[in-house]
Design an enzyme around this catalytic site. Structure first.
Site, PDB file in Angstrom:
ATOM      1  N   CYS A   1       0.866  -1.177   0.000  1.00 14.59           N
ATOM      2  CA  CYS A   1       0.000   0.000   0.000  1.00 14.59           C
ATOM      3  C   CYS A   1       0.908   1.233   0.000  1.00 14.59           C
ATOM      4  O   CYS A   1       2.118   1.120   0.224  1.00 14.59           O
ATOM      5  CB  CYS A   1      -0.856   0.003   1.255  1.00 14.59           C
ATOM      6  SG  CYS A   1       0.155   0.018   2.753  1.00 14.59           S
TER       7      CYS A   1
ATOM      8  N   CYS B   1       2.146   6.323   8.579  1.00 16.76           N
ATOM      9  CA  CYS B   1       1.241   6.492   7.439  1.00 16.76           C
ATOM     10  C   CYS B   1       0.274   7.650   7.720  1.00 16.76           C
ATOM     11  O   CYS B   1      -0.263   7.759   8.831  1.00 16.76           O
ATOM     12  CB  CYS B   1       0.456   5.206   7.218  1.00 16.76           C
ATOM     13  SG  CYS B   1      -0.786   5.392   5.941  1.00 16.76           S
TER      14      CYS B   1
ATOM     15  N   GLU C   1       0.045  -0.532  15.755  1.00 10.74           N
ATOM     16  CA  GLU C   1      -0.865   0.580  15.443  1.00 10.74           C
ATOM     17  C   GLU C   1      -1.838   0.806  16.609  1.00 10.74           C
ATOM     18  O   GLU C   1      -2.128   1.952  16.977  1.00 10.74           O
ATOM     19  CB  GLU C   1      -1.652   0.269  14.163  1.00 10.74           C
ATOM     20  CG  GLU C   1      -2.582   1.406  13.776  1.00 10.74           C
ATOM     21  CD  GLU C   1      -3.539   1.027  12.662  1.00 10.74           C
ATOM     22  OE1 GLU C   1      -3.109   0.413  11.673  1.00 10.74           O
ATOM     23  OE2 GLU C   1      -4.736   1.356  12.790  1.00 10.74           O
TER      24      GLU C   1
ATOM     25  N   THR D   1      -6.872   0.231  11.390  1.00  6.48           N
ATOM     26  CA  THR D   1      -7.132   0.453   9.960  1.00  6.48           C
ATOM     27  C   THR D   1      -7.270  -0.824   9.137  1.00  6.48           C
ATOM     28  O   THR D   1      -7.859  -0.802   8.060  1.00  6.48           O
ATOM     29  CB  THR D   1      -5.989   1.288   9.337  1.00  6.48           C
ATOM     30  OG1 THR D   1      -4.744   0.644   9.624  1.00  6.48           O
ATOM     31  CG2 THR D   1      -5.974   2.697   9.870  1.00  6.48           C
TER      32      THR D   1
ATOM     33  N   CYS E   1      -8.848   1.348   6.628  1.00  7.07           N
ATOM     34  CA  CYS E   1      -8.094   1.919   5.515  1.00  7.07           C
ATOM     35  C   CYS E   1      -8.669   1.377   4.212  1.00  7.07           C
ATOM     36  O   CYS E   1      -8.802   0.167   4.039  1.00  7.07           O
ATOM     37  CB  CYS E   1      -6.621   1.547   5.635  1.00  7.07           C
ATOM     38  SG  CYS E   1      -5.696   2.093   4.204  1.00  7.07           S
TER      39      CYS E   1
ATOM     40  N   SER F   1       1.490  -5.699   2.783  1.00  5.15           N
ATOM     41  CA  SER F   1       2.896  -5.775   3.198  1.00  5.15           C
ATOM     42  C   SER F   1       3.674  -6.802   2.364  1.00  5.15           C
ATOM     43  O   SER F   1       4.786  -7.181   2.725  1.00  5.15           O
ATOM     44  CB  SER F   1       2.962  -6.159   4.682  1.00  5.15           C
ATOM     45  OG  SER F   1       2.148  -7.284   4.926  1.00  5.15           O
TER      46      SER F   1
HETATM   47  S1  SF4 Z   1      -3.224   2.682   6.952  1.00  4.31           S
HETATM   48 FE1  SF4 Z   1      -1.936   0.869   6.862  1.00  4.31          FE
HETATM   49  S2  SF4 Z   1      -2.789  -0.299   5.138  1.00  4.31           S
HETATM   50 FE2  SF4 Z   1      -3.554   1.792   4.930  1.00  4.31          FE
HETATM   51  S3  SF4 Z   1      -2.115   2.848   3.571  1.00  4.31           S
HETATM   52 FE3  SF4 Z   1      -1.476   3.216   5.688  1.00  4.31          FE
HETATM   53  S4  SF4 Z   1       0.037   1.623   6.120  1.00  4.31           S
HETATM   54 FE4  SF4 Z   1      -1.135   0.961   4.328  1.00  4.31          FE
END
Ligand code: SF4
Length: 280
Positions: free
Chosen positions: A14, A98, A128, A164, A192, A264
């Site tokens: 991603c 992110c 996270e 997410t 997400c 990933s």
């Molecule tokens: S929240 Fe997690 S899955 Fe979504 S873009 Fe960000 S790193 Fe990737």
């Protein structure tokens, strides 16, 4: 073996993971060494590739012992204590959190500052989730399964957020369950779209092939979610975390085989799996 193999064009990193790895590689090219707090991505083979370039994975205990160094924060984000520790120890953080996670952290923090009771649907101990709970001084309730709801004395009104990468249908089922118990739920779908949209695309992909090989690290949360999606739509779905786990007996002559993976999973790993199948 005569088989047709196709890699899913929508699978692979991603943008959050691409960004973190790009940042790490840029620094490694220039300096040959970089600390990273936790696995940069939940994929052992990709971590090994970056280790070979000089990435040193450290945990929070090790971070406490470091001073005057540079440390990469991966896409999962970190709780406020990590930023404070970095300030105290003169550690320069290269923050590859992110943007989707940072926005979620902000929403959780704002809810906490408004004295709202917070439930986070997520995996206990996941980086996270720790980053999210950290926004609430550890007060948010983390729920991983319905059964856990009984372990808490729940307030009459809650604000519900999600890690997410959890599964859409489970998040909505949790919301329904809370409401059935008479709890007023201020619901926030914070999944997400990089994962939940893949859910839809993967269903279609999985149905198009005789067999599916799903490639992901064992620790990948969205890997588990997306593997389940494939398996539900094509019972002949196999999970591998490297090309070495491919078993010839899974396949028959003239079959079509789809290869897909998590957010990933690096493209090169799916290509290795494809080549391994083609050389059976
Ligand atoms: S929240 Fe997690 S899955 Fe979504 S873009 Fe960000 S790193 Fe990737």
């Amino acid at each position: 073996m005569n088989v047709k193999v196709e890699i899913d064009a929508n699978s692979g990193f991603c943008f959050g993971v691409v960004f973190a790895i790009q940042m790490a590689e840029d620094i490694l090219t220039e300096e040959g060494h970089l600390y990273c707090l936790g696995d940069i991505v939940h994929n052992d083979e990709e971590v090994a590739r970056l280790r070979a370039k000089g990435l040193e994975i450290i945990d929070h205990d090790k971070l406490k012992t470091l001073h005057n160094v540079r440390v990469l924060i991966r896409a999962h984000g970190e709780p406020p204590e990590t930023y404070k520790l970095a300030l105290d120890n003169h550690i320069e953080l290269v923050d590859a959190s992110c943007p989707v996670v940072l926005k979620l952290q902000l929403r959780v923090r704002e809810a906490y500052n408004s004295d709202e009771k917070i439930i986070i649907y997520g995996k206990h101990g996941h980086a996270e989730v720790k980053g999210l709970v950290g926004q609430t001084r550890g007060e948010a309730i983390v729920v991983e399964s319905f059964e856990e709801l009984d372990q808490h004395e729940l307030p009459l009104k809650v604000k519900l957020f999600s890690q997410t990468t959890k599964r859409t249908k489970n998040l909505y089922a949790l919301k329904d369950k809370l409401e059935k118990e008479g709890i007023e739920v201020d619901f926030n779908d914070t999944l997400c779209r990089q994962v939940s949209n893949r859910d839809i695309q993967l269903r279609e992909f999985a149905r198009r092939f005789d067999k599916i090989v799903f490639v992901a690290g064992l620790k990948s949360s969205n890997g588990k979610v997306l593997f389940d999606v494939c398996k539900e739509n094509n019972p002949n779905t196999f999970f591998v975390s490297s090309k070495n786990e491919i078993i010839k007996e899974w396949f028959n002559e003239n079959e079509t085989i789809g290869i897909c993976g998590a957010t990933s999973t690096p493209q090169w790993q799916m290509e290795e799996v494809r080549n391994a199948i083609l050389s059976l």
